[in-house]
Structure formats: structure tokens, C-alpha cells
Design an enzyme around this catalytic site. Structure first.
Site, PDB file in Angstrom:
ATOM      1  N   GLY A 290      -6.992  -4.955   4.132  1.00 14.61           N
ATOM      2  CA  GLY A 290      -5.767  -4.841   4.917  1.00 14.61           C
ATOM      3  C   GLY A 290      -4.981  -6.107   5.177  1.00 14.61           C
ATOM      4  O   GLY A 290      -3.849  -6.033   5.666  1.00 14.61           O
TER       5      GLY A 290
ATOM      6  N   GLY B 202      -7.785  -5.967  -1.134  1.00  9.78           N
ATOM      7  CA  GLY B 202      -7.193  -5.587  -2.419  1.00  9.78           C
ATOM      8  C   GLY B 202      -5.952  -6.424  -2.650  1.00  9.78           C
ATOM      9  O   GLY B 202      -5.931  -7.383  -3.433  1.00  9.78           O
TER      10      GLY B 202
ATOM     11  N   ARG C 271       7.145   1.106  -4.925  1.00  7.22           N
ATOM     12  CA  ARG C 271       7.034   0.647  -3.531  1.00  7.22           C
ATOM     13  C   ARG C 271       8.369   0.519  -2.797  1.00  7.22           C
ATOM     14  O   ARG C 271       8.460   0.869  -1.608  1.00  7.22           O
ATOM     15  CB  ARG C 271       6.228  -0.658  -3.447  1.00  7.22           C
ATOM     16  CG  ARG C 271       4.798  -0.508  -3.988  1.00  7.22           C
ATOM     17  CD  ARG C 271       3.882  -1.662  -3.625  1.00  7.22           C
ATOM     18  NE  ARG C 271       3.581  -1.705  -2.217  1.00  7.22           N
ATOM     19  CZ  ARG C 271       4.173  -2.477  -1.344  1.00  7.22           C
ATOM     20  NH1 ARG C 271       5.115  -3.322  -1.730  1.00  7.22           N
ATOM     21  NH2 ARG C 271       3.852  -2.436  -0.084  1.00  7.22           N
TER      22      ARG C 271
ATOM     23  N   CYS D 173      16.458   8.547 -13.659  1.00  8.64           N
ATOM     24  CA  CYS D 173      17.585   9.410 -13.362  1.00  8.64           C
ATOM     25  C   CYS D 173      17.547   9.775 -11.882  1.00  8.64           C
ATOM     26  O   CYS D 173      17.222  10.902 -11.525  1.00  8.64           O
ATOM     27  CB  CYS D 173      17.458  10.637 -14.242  1.00  8.64           C
ATOM     28  SG  CYS D 173      19.017  11.407 -14.455  1.00  8.64           S
ATOM     29  N   GLU D 174      17.828   8.800 -11.049  1.00  6.51           N
ATOM     30  CA  GLU D 174      17.671   8.979  -9.616  1.00  6.51           C
ATOM     31  C   GLU D 174      18.367   7.814  -8.917  1.00  6.51           C
ATOM     32  O   GLU D 174      18.035   6.664  -9.167  1.00  6.51           O
ATOM     33  CB  GLU D 174      16.154   8.960  -9.330  1.00  6.51           C
ATOM     34  CG  GLU D 174      15.821   9.184  -7.920  1.00  6.51           C
ATOM     35  CD  GLU D 174      14.681  10.191  -7.736  1.00  6.51           C
ATOM     36  OE1 GLU D 174      14.371  10.956  -8.655  1.00  6.51           O
ATOM     37  OE2 GLU D 174      14.135  10.194  -6.641  1.00  6.51           O
TER      38      GLU D 174
HETATM   39  N1  LLP Z   1     -10.499  -0.390   1.859  1.00  7.60           N
HETATM   40  C1  LLP Z   1     -10.038   0.852   2.096  1.00  7.60           C
HETATM   41  C2  LLP Z   1     -10.944   1.878   2.571  1.00  7.60           C
HETATM   42  C3  LLP Z   1      -8.681   1.145   1.872  1.00  7.60           C
HETATM   43  O1  LLP Z   1      -8.231   2.369   2.115  1.00  7.60           O
HETATM   44  C4  LLP Z   1      -7.819   0.124   1.384  1.00  7.60           C
HETATM   45  C5  LLP Z   1      -6.403   0.417   1.120  1.00  7.60           C
HETATM   46  C6  LLP Z   1      -8.363  -1.151   1.144  1.00  7.60           C
HETATM   47  C7  LLP Z   1      -9.704  -1.373   1.393  1.00  7.60           C
HETATM   48  C8  LLP Z   1      -7.534  -2.277   0.607  1.00  7.60           C
HETATM   49  O2  LLP Z   1      -6.507  -2.636   1.443  1.00  7.60           O
HETATM   50  P1  LLP Z   1      -5.596  -3.936   1.106  1.00  7.60           P
HETATM   51  O3  LLP Z   1      -6.458  -5.161   1.273  1.00  7.60           O
HETATM   52  O4  LLP Z   1      -5.115  -3.793  -0.279  1.00  7.60           O
HETATM   53  O5  LLP Z   1      -4.516  -3.857   2.102  1.00  7.60           O
HETATM   54  N2  LLP Z   1      -0.073   1.893  -1.561  1.00  7.60           N
HETATM   55  C9  LLP Z   1       0.117   1.084  -0.373  1.00  7.60           C
HETATM   56  C10 LLP Z   1      -1.196   0.528   0.132  1.00  7.60           C
HETATM   57  C11 LLP Z   1      -2.227   1.597   0.444  1.00  7.60           C
HETATM   58  C12 LLP Z   1      -3.534   1.003   0.879  1.00  7.60           C
HETATM   59  C13 LLP Z   1      -4.593   2.035   0.934  1.00  7.60           C
HETATM   60  N3  LLP Z   1      -5.893   1.562   1.280  1.00  7.60           N
HETATM   61  C14 LLP Z   1       1.121  -0.030  -0.691  1.00  7.60           C
HETATM   62  O6  LLP Z   1       1.618  -0.079  -1.802  1.00  7.60           O
HETATM   63  O7  LLP Z   1       1.436  -0.825   0.183  1.00  7.60           O
END
Ligand code: LLP
Length: 433
Positions: free
Chosen positions: A245, A291, A329, A359-360
Site C-alpha cells: 500500500g 507492489g 488508470r 473509440c471512446e
Molecule cells: N497485498 C494485498 C492483499 C493487496 O490487495 C494489494 C493491492 C497489495 C498487497 C499491493 O499493494 P500496493 O503496494 O501495490 O499498493 N489497481 C489499483 C491498485 C489496486 C491495489 C489492489 N491491492 C491502481 O491501479 O491503483
């Protein structure tokens, strides 16, 4: 500029020492480009900070941010764990020879096929999300697994991280995890099972979080739960996973807004040590699952400018050969990006909108940006697209998804080939004549 970029003598943009103009020529566009050294150093920074601040920890990369076989090898080499959230991610990792005993298996609705695959093949930690899943696991573990299934229980700590509501997960009103009040009985059931082994607890409060307090609050709630549980049932959780996160800047303006990974690790480590000390709880092995903060800044997307349309006195549209299909995004979250003209970085600037080819009308990558007179044929580079771009790409309008290049010691290496039109039709079942 973000990451390891520079301008060379031809006024071209270089990513990790590679000229983007020649990259576009040799590899084609659109193209996701990753600076491997930066990606690795982001991982190493986490590792170093933990070494300095906490006695036992495991780092798990959240594959949903971006995953391909070449990245699995890097994660393995850096000795990280991998968080997967579907049978597909698990399958990719295992076919790339990633050790299954270092996989953390997530998901709020694991299907029969997914559960049984993972039970059969093995897993490092299985994160139980809810009661239905636990009951299925209790039924299936002995028939499908030849080992005690190592478990985490995912709890919703009730912390609001104040990020985009679509990427908030730790609040009480969330589809993920057990409510604190409901978790106790479920955990007891698992502790009593011969086929399962409860290692610890898990929480994840959201993504792109720009301050430390919600992480500390979540750690506090989780530790308090652990202490209360020990008091009532005499059971000690050996591990605690605080999820991912940590947010990162997407533009130069945002550079000072986010805490560093070092500060984040130091603060959560101190919080856990302090609370465990006060409450005489054995220090759990600490896991985190970043992530975005590992891959986002290391990735960029290279496009070729095509049509340029000026509406006098209103706007200039600069269209590239990708768009919401390779980066959804902006459309989904109103995310802001910055870009450069790769073949003319410095120059007199004008205000334009960068749009895609879908197309949007909503297919806008950057609503407003100053760029040096973009013209057809220019190379346009959008920065900080390393996370949740490739992994969230689609084939809308039957547009093939771009390939992925890793730059290694100044040399580009194609690690995922671009899709072609044949890829788009090969699943269709030809009607019989
Ligand atoms: N662990 C769990 C259980 C998660 O659900 C997530 C992300 C992470 C770790 C990794 O989080 P990070 O360090 O990447 O923030 N599609 C969205 C982000 C969705 C994140 C979902 N879960 C975007 O493009 O911002």
C-alpha cells in the site's frame, strides 16, 4: 523526471542509458519499458531498511502490480516472496520456476480450481479471507494437500487510509477479510484442525497511501487482536503480515508527498517492537507485500504520436498509438501522469491533451500537459507506468497489448512479446461449415 532518466546530446530522452528513439524504432510502440536496476534497487532498499530495523521479516512482492516470467526470476534472485491473487498468477509463477513455498495465496473468492491447484502443488502462506473459504478448506485440505496448509487469516482492521475509494480495503465496509469480531471462532476452528496450521494474521488497508499513520494504526489494531486472543485462548501468532500500500509519486510535483520505503519500514518496525515490548508479546515475523512502490517508477510507456488535432481557442489533441487499453488508470481513478517528447525533450512548449486511440471520448491519458510542439511521428514517453498498467491492460477495440522490455546494463531485452492480431482471434471457435 522520475527514475533514472536523462537527456542526451541529441535532445533525446534516455531511460537507464537507452535512447527511447532507438527503442521505439527497434522494438516498436507502444511498449512498456522497465529499468531493471532501479526495480532491483527498490527491492534492496526495502531489504536494507528491514535489516536495520527488525530482527525477522519476509518481503513479498505483490504480483498484481505487474507480473511476468522475467520478473519472477528477479524476485527469486532477490530472495523475496511473491503474493498471488489468482490461479493465473500462481500458474505463471510456478511455470517460471518460482518456489511455491514462497508464495502467499490471496483472494476473497478462490474458485474450486484455484484452491485445488494450490493445495496440490503447495504454498508458502494461504490467506484465508472468509468463513465460506475456511469451511471449504477444512473439507478439502486432507484430500488435496499432502502437508499441513500454512495459514494467515485476513482481518479488516477498520482503518481508513484516505486514498481513492476503489483502492481502499481495510475499512469495516469492505469485501475483503474477516471482521475483527468474527475472526475469533474461525481461527479457533483452524487451530483445532489436523490439516491446517495457523501461522499468523494479515491485513491490507489500501493502496497509493501517502502517509504513515494508517499503517501504524492498522499494526496497532492487529497486535491488540493478537494479544487479546492469547489472553483468551493461550495461542501465540508467530507472524504478522501488514500487506502493501505505500504510495509513490507519479509526477515531479508529487515527489515530496510520499514517505520513503525506508521511513515506512522503520516506522512500522518501531511500532511493532514498541507494542510487543509493552504487552510482552513475542515479536512476530513481519511480512509486507509492496507492489506499486517496487515497480511503478521503474516503468515507462513509449508511444508514437499519430494524429494531432487542434480546435482553435479550445484545445490541441495529441493522439498516441495506445491509450486506455494499456493504461486504464486515468479513466478508472482519474490518475495523473507526466510525459515527455522522447525525440525533443527540451523545446518551446504548448498546452495539449494526450489521448489514446480507443473509440471512446474518455480515452484521455493526460488531460493537460505542456509539451514541445508534439507532431505526428514523435515518440511520447509516459513516466511511472510500471504498476497496474500491463497487469490491467485490455483488448478493448481489439487492440493488441504492448510488449515489455527490461533494460539490463544499458541493453534492452524483450521479456514479453507484443500481442499480434492472431493472438486476438485464436480463441474463437470457428463455426462448422
Ligand atoms: N497485498 C494485498 C492483499 C493487496 O490487495 C494489494 C493491492 C497489495 C498487497 C499491493 O499493494 P500496493 O503496494 O501495490 O499498493 N489497481 C489499483 C491498485 C489496486 C491495489 C489492489 N491491492 C491502481 O491501479 O491503483
Amino acid at each position: 523526471m522520475l527514475g533514472n532518466k536523462s537527456i542526451n546530446k541529441d535532445n533525446h530522452l534516455e531511460i537507464a542509458g537507452c535512447d527511447v528513439v532507438s527503442l521505439a524504432q527497434t522494438m516498436g510502440t507502444p511498449l512498456y519499458v522497465y529499468d531493471e536496476a532501479l526495480l532491483r534497487s527498490n527491492m534492496q532498499e526495502y531489504e536494507k531498511s528491514f535489516r536495520e530495523n527488525y530482527p525477522h521479516f519476509s518481503l513479498a512482492y505483490a504480483g498484481k502490480a505487474f507480473l511476468c516470467s522475467a520478473l519472477c526470476s528477479i524476485i527469486k534472485e532477490e530472495d523475496w516472496w511473491l503474493d498471488v491473487v489468482s490461479g493465473g498468477e500462481y500458474y505463471l509463477a510456478s511455470t517460471a520456476n518460482f518456489p511455491v513455498e514462497k508464495i502467499i495465496f490471496h483472494g476473497n473468492n478462490k474458485t474450486n480450481e484455484e484452491r485445488r491447484l494450490v493445495l496440490r502443488e503447495g504454498v508458502g502462506r494461504w490467506v484465508v479471507d472468509n468463513e465460506v473459504e475456511l469451511n471449504l478448506l477444512l473439507e478439502e485440505a486432507s484430500s488435496y494437500a499432502s502437508y499441513k496448509v500454512p495459514l494467515f487469516f485476513r482481518l479488516t482492521p477498520g482503518v481508513d487510509p484516505h486514498t481513492h475509494q476503489y483502492i481502499t480495503t481495510g475499512k469495516i465496509d469492505s469485501k475483503f477479510g474477516f471482521l475483527l469480531g468474527e475472526a475469533e471462532n474461525a481461527i479457533l476452528k483452524a487451530i483445532q484442525s489436523e490439516d491446517l496450521e495457523v501461522w499468523g494474521l494479515h491485513c491490507h488497508i489500501g493502496s497509493q497511501i501517502d502517509h504513515i499513520e494508517p499503517f501504524l494504526k492498522a499494526a496497532e489494531v492487529m497486535l491488540q487482536f493478537m494479544v487479546d486472543f492469547r489472553k483468551k485462548h493461550g495461542f501465540v501468532f508467530r507472524e504478522l503480515d501488514l500487506g502493501g500500500g505505500l504510495g509513490v509519486p507519479y509526477t515531479d510535483e508529487e515527489k515530496s508527498r510520499f514517505p520513503s520505503s525506508h521511513f515506512y519500514v522503520k516506522e512500522i518496525s518501531e511500532k511493532v517492537k514498541e507494542m510487543c515490548g509493552e504487552l510482552s508479546y513475542p515479536l512476530p515475523r513481519l511480512y509486507i507485500e509492496p507492489g506499486r512502490s517496487v515497480v511503478n517508477t521503474a516503468g515507462s510507456t513509449i508511444y508514437r504520436v499519430g494524429s494531432v488535432k487542434e480546435i482553435p481557442g479550445i484545445k490541441k489533441y495529441v493522439a498516441v498509438d495506445g491509450g486506455m487499453t494499456d493504461n486504464p488508470r486515468p479513466v478508472l481513478y482519474g490518475a495523473k501522469y507526466q510525459a515527455h517528447i522522447g525525440n525533443r525533450v527540451a523545446g518551446e512548449r504548448e498546452k495539449v491533451s494526450v489521448v489514446g486511440k480507443c473509440c471512446e471520448s474518455g480515452d484521455v491519458l493526460i488531460e493537460e500537459i505542456e509539451l514541445p510542439s508534439p507532431s505526428p511521428g514523435d515518440v511520447l514517453v509516459v513516466e511511472a507506468t510500471g504498476a497496474y498498467n500491463y497487469s490491467m491492460a485490455s483488448n478493448y477495440n481489439l487492440i493488441p497489448r504492448p510488449g515489455v522490455v527490461f533494460i539490463r546494463e544499458g541493453e534492452p531485452e524483450l521479456v514479453v512479446r507484443p500481442e499480434n492480431w492472431y493472438d486476438l482471434v485464436r480463441r474463437d471457435i470457428t463455426p462448422l461449415e
